[in-house]
Design a protein around this motif. Sequence first.
Motif, PDB file in Angstrom:
ATOM      1  N   ARG A 115       0.846  -1.201   0.000  1.00 38.06           N
ATOM      2  CA  ARG A 115       0.000   0.000   0.000  1.00 38.06           C
ATOM      3  C   ARG A 115       0.884   1.255   0.000  1.00 38.06           C
ATOM      4  N   GLU A 175      -7.367   0.642  -3.237  1.00 36.13           N
ATOM      5  CA  GLU A 175      -8.716   0.418  -2.706  1.00 36.13           C
ATOM      6  C   GLU A 175      -8.963  -1.082  -2.473  1.00 36.13           C
ATOM      7  N   ASP A 178      -7.275  -1.926   0.674  1.00 34.64           N
ATOM      8  CA  ASP A 178      -8.041  -1.390   1.799  1.00 34.64           C
ATOM      9  C   ASP A 178      -9.263  -2.260   2.094  1.00 34.64           C
ATOM     10  N   ARG A 181      -8.825  -5.459   4.378  1.00 29.99           N
ATOM     11  CA  ARG A 181      -8.615  -5.311   5.831  1.00 29.99           C
ATOM     12  C   ARG A 181      -9.716  -5.939   6.617  1.00 29.99           C
TER      13      ARG A 181
END
Length: 181
Positions: A115, A175, A178, A181
């Motif tokens: 990331r 994205e 993300d 997670r």
Amino acid sequence: MGQELPITAYALLGLLSFGDPLTGYELKQRADRTLRFYWVSPAMSQVYTELERLHRAGLVMAHGDGRSTSYSLSRKGSAELTRWMKESEPGFPVLKHPVALRLLLGALVGPETIREMLTRHVKALEEEHAALGEVRESLTGRDRPGEPYRYPAMVADWGLSYFAHEKSVIEELVEMLDNDR
């Protein structure tokens, strides 16, 4: 010519095709300002090596001597560059992308490191987009059909679109990370 030149030689001939004689240093500067966005900008030593080869082959003319020598495209060089443009296949580009290679190996370092890398890449894309935008702006007014910088302007437009698209792809990848997670 009996033998194809390296593509870098044709790139340098192309940079000289805009008419103004350039020293090796000036040619390197022009390459750094233009080629770096879509091709490898040659090292200074490579510029001088290619200029010597092109001069020996009669494809460029040398003006002056020593450090102040400037070069311009000869008629033979213009004919060779035109022949190369008309008769040789451009080939298909190879994606040699260090970010893609590191993403491929992302499992070794984990999503946070990837990331961060992708986020840094987005910033770099924004910086390159801005730099190329300045180049494109400098061509405005000399980019109409029939003008000498029409095609370089089209390459700049292509590059701007490419950087914008790559940025959106990288943002989608961030994205996806993300969402994991």
